[in-house]
Design a protein around this motif. Structure first.
Motif, short mmCIF file in Angstrom:
data_model
loop_
_atom_site.label_atom_id
_atom_site.label_comp_id
_atom_site.label_asym_id
_atom_site.label_seq_id
_atom_site.Cartn_x
_atom_site.Cartn_y
_atom_site.Cartn_z
N LEU A 39 -5.07 17.50 16.61
CA LEU A 39 -3.96 17.19 15.71
C LEU A 39 -2.98 16.22 16.37
O LEU A 39 -2.46 15.32 15.72
CB LEU A 39 -3.24 18.50 15.33
N LEU A 40 -2.75 16.39 17.67
CA LEU A 40 -1.82 15.49 18.36
C LEU A 40 -2.30 14.04 18.26
O LEU A 40 -1.51 13.13 17.98
CB LEU A 40 -1.67 15.91 19.83
N ASP A 41 -3.58 13.82 18.48
CA ASP A 41 -4.09 12.45 18.40
C ASP A 41 -4.07 11.94 16.95
O ASP A 41 -3.77 10.77 16.71
CB ASP A 41 -5.51 12.38 18.96
N ALA A 52 5.84 14.13 18.19
CA ALA A 52 5.17 15.07 19.10
C ALA A 52 4.63 14.28 20.29
O ALA A 52 4.02 13.24 20.12
CB ALA A 52 4.04 15.79 18.36
N LYS A 53 4.88 14.79 21.47
CA LYS A 53 4.55 14.04 22.69
C LYS A 53 3.33 14.62 23.40
O LYS A 53 3.07 15.83 23.36
CB LYS A 53 5.75 14.07 23.65
N LYS A 54 2.60 13.73 24.07
CA LYS A 54 1.47 14.16 24.90
C LYS A 54 1.96 14.27 26.33
O LYS A 54 2.07 13.26 27.03
CB LYS A 54 0.31 13.18 24.78
N GLY A 55 2.29 15.48 26.73
CA GLY A 55 2.76 15.69 28.10
C GLY A 55 1.58 15.96 29.02
O GLY A 55 1.29 15.19 29.94
N CYS A 56 0.87 17.05 28.76
CA CYS A 56 -0.22 17.45 29.65
C CYS A 56 -1.58 17.32 28.97
O CYS A 56 -2.59 17.17 29.64
CB CYS A 56 -0.01 18.90 30.09
N ASP A 57 -1.60 17.45 27.64
CA ASP A 57 -2.85 17.45 26.86
C ASP A 57 -3.72 18.65 27.21
O ASP A 57 -4.92 18.62 26.96
CB ASP A 57 -3.62 16.14 27.06
N HIS A 58 -3.13 19.67 27.80
CA HIS A 58 -3.90 20.86 28.21
C HIS A 58 -3.23 22.17 27.79
O HIS A 58 -3.52 23.21 28.37
CB HIS A 58 -4.08 20.86 29.74
N GLY A 59 -2.29 22.12 26.88
CA GLY A 59 -1.68 23.36 26.42
C GLY A 59 -0.70 23.98 27.38
O GLY A 59 -0.38 25.17 27.26
N GLN A 60 -0.19 23.21 28.31
CA GLN A 60 0.66 23.81 29.34
C GLN A 60 2.14 23.46 29.25
O GLN A 60 2.96 24.15 29.83
CB GLN A 60 0.14 23.40 30.72
N CYS A 61 2.50 22.38 28.55
CA CYS A 61 3.90 21.92 28.63
C CYS A 61 4.69 22.12 27.35
O CYS A 61 5.91 22.17 27.38
CB CYS A 61 3.96 20.45 29.04
N GLY A 62 4.03 22.18 26.21
CA GLY A 62 4.73 22.40 24.94
C GLY A 62 5.31 21.14 24.31
O GLY A 62 5.89 21.22 23.22
N ALA A 63 5.16 19.98 24.94
CA ALA A 63 5.76 18.76 24.39
C ALA A 63 5.15 18.38 23.04
O ALA A 63 5.75 17.64 22.27
CB ALA A 63 5.59 17.60 25.38
N CYS A 64 3.96 18.88 22.76
CA CYS A 64 3.24 18.51 21.53
C CYS A 64 3.45 19.52 20.41
O CYS A 64 2.77 19.44 19.38
CB CYS A 64 1.75 18.43 21.85
N THR A 65 4.37 20.47 20.58
CA THR A 65 4.50 21.57 19.62
C THR A 65 4.89 21.07 18.23
O THR A 65 5.82 20.27 18.09
CB THR A 65 5.56 22.58 20.10
N VAL A 73 2.48 25.69 16.90
CA VAL A 73 1.20 25.52 17.55
C VAL A 73 1.30 24.34 18.51
O VAL A 73 2.13 23.46 18.35
CB VAL A 73 0.05 25.24 16.55
N LYS A 74 0.44 24.36 19.51
CA LYS A 74 0.34 23.21 20.41
C LYS A 74 -0.70 22.26 19.81
O LYS A 74 -1.89 22.58 19.75
CB LYS A 74 -0.02 23.68 21.81
N SER A 75 -0.23 21.12 19.40
CA SER A 75 -1.13 20.23 18.64
C SER A 75 -2.21 19.62 19.53
O SER A 75 -3.22 19.15 19.02
CB SER A 75 -0.33 19.15 17.93
N CYS A 76 -2.02 19.65 20.85
CA CYS A 76 -3.07 19.11 21.73
C CYS A 76 -4.26 20.07 21.82
O CYS A 76 -5.32 19.68 22.29
CB CYS A 76 -2.52 18.81 23.13
N LEU A 77 -4.06 21.31 21.40
CA LEU A 77 -5.14 22.31 21.44
C LEU A 77 -5.65 22.66 20.05
O LEU A 77 -6.45 23.58 19.91
CB LEU A 77 -4.65 23.59 22.13
S1 FES Z 1 0.70 18.10 25.51
FE1 FES Z 1 1.30 19.69 26.88
S2 FES Z 1 0.94 21.52 25.71
FE2 FES Z 1 0.18 19.92 24.47
#
Ligand code: FES
Ligand code: FES
Length: 182
Positions: A39-41, A52-65, A73-77
């Motif tokens: 969804l983030l992409d 929505a930002k791509k911080g880690c792209d691994h569900g760890q930072c929340g920037a994509c919420t 939801v975390k849109s990178c996941l």
């Molecule tokens: S980009 Fe970091 S949790 Fe999604």
């Protein structure tokens, strides 16, 4: 095997696509997505919604919420293919016309950001978190699971712990959310 190519094998390099109707910030987007697309992409690269930002792209930072049917939801996941007919809200959709969301106003009033990179995710997460608390969902620091949660600073910190801020604006973020919660 007789030496011939096995044409029944799935070729991972060939995209599998699906037609969807995405609803984002009350706008409809008929779209064809690769089933591996997050969804983030989709938001950032195809719908030009770069809040929505791509911080880690691994569900760890929340920037994509973002919010899906009101839940964070975390849109990178999150795979876009799972979101047919679901209501997606990004930070671009929080305001009511020219009127900012109360959380946006509170973040400004409390100086709750520095670089602002985490802020869209913090805002969407806070909107979802306030709804969770209003629905009576406890957190691990809720003292009485049978009572309505009271959003003191400990509760807010715990409930927002999935959103990191590398600038360390946490004190003001908690103050901003606390004001809206009250
Ligand atoms: S980009 Fe970091 S949790 Fe999604
Ligand atoms: S304001 Fe910079 S990362 Fe949070």
């Amino acid at each position: 095997m007789n030496g011939e190519a096995d044409t029944t094998r799935w070729d991972a390099s060939t995209p599998v696509t699906v037609d969807l109707r995405l609803s984002v910030n009350r706008d409809e987007y008929p779209i064809t997505v690769d089933t591996r697309e997050t969804l983030l992409d989709t938001l950032r690269e195809r719908l030009d919604l770069t809040g929505a930002k791509k911080g880690c792209d691994h569900g760890q930072c929340g920037a994509c919420t973002v919010l899906v049917d009101g839940r964070r939801v975390k849109s990178c996941l999150t795979l876009t293919v799972t979101l047919d007919d679901r209501e997606i809200t990004t930070v671009e959709g929080l305001a009511d016309g020219d009127a900012p969301h109360p959380l946006q106003t509170a973040f400004v009033d409390h100086d709750a950001f520095q670089c602002g990179y985490c802020t869209p995710g913090q805002l969407c997460s806070a909107v979802g978190m306030l709804a969770e608390a209003a629905a009576g969902w406890p957190s691990v620091v809720t003292p009485d699971m049978s009572a309505a949660p009271r959003l003191d600073d400990d509760e807010i910190r715990e409930r927002m712990s999935g959103n990191l801020c590398r600038c360390g604006a946490y004190v003001n973020i908690v103050a901003a959310i606390g004001e809206v919660a009250r």
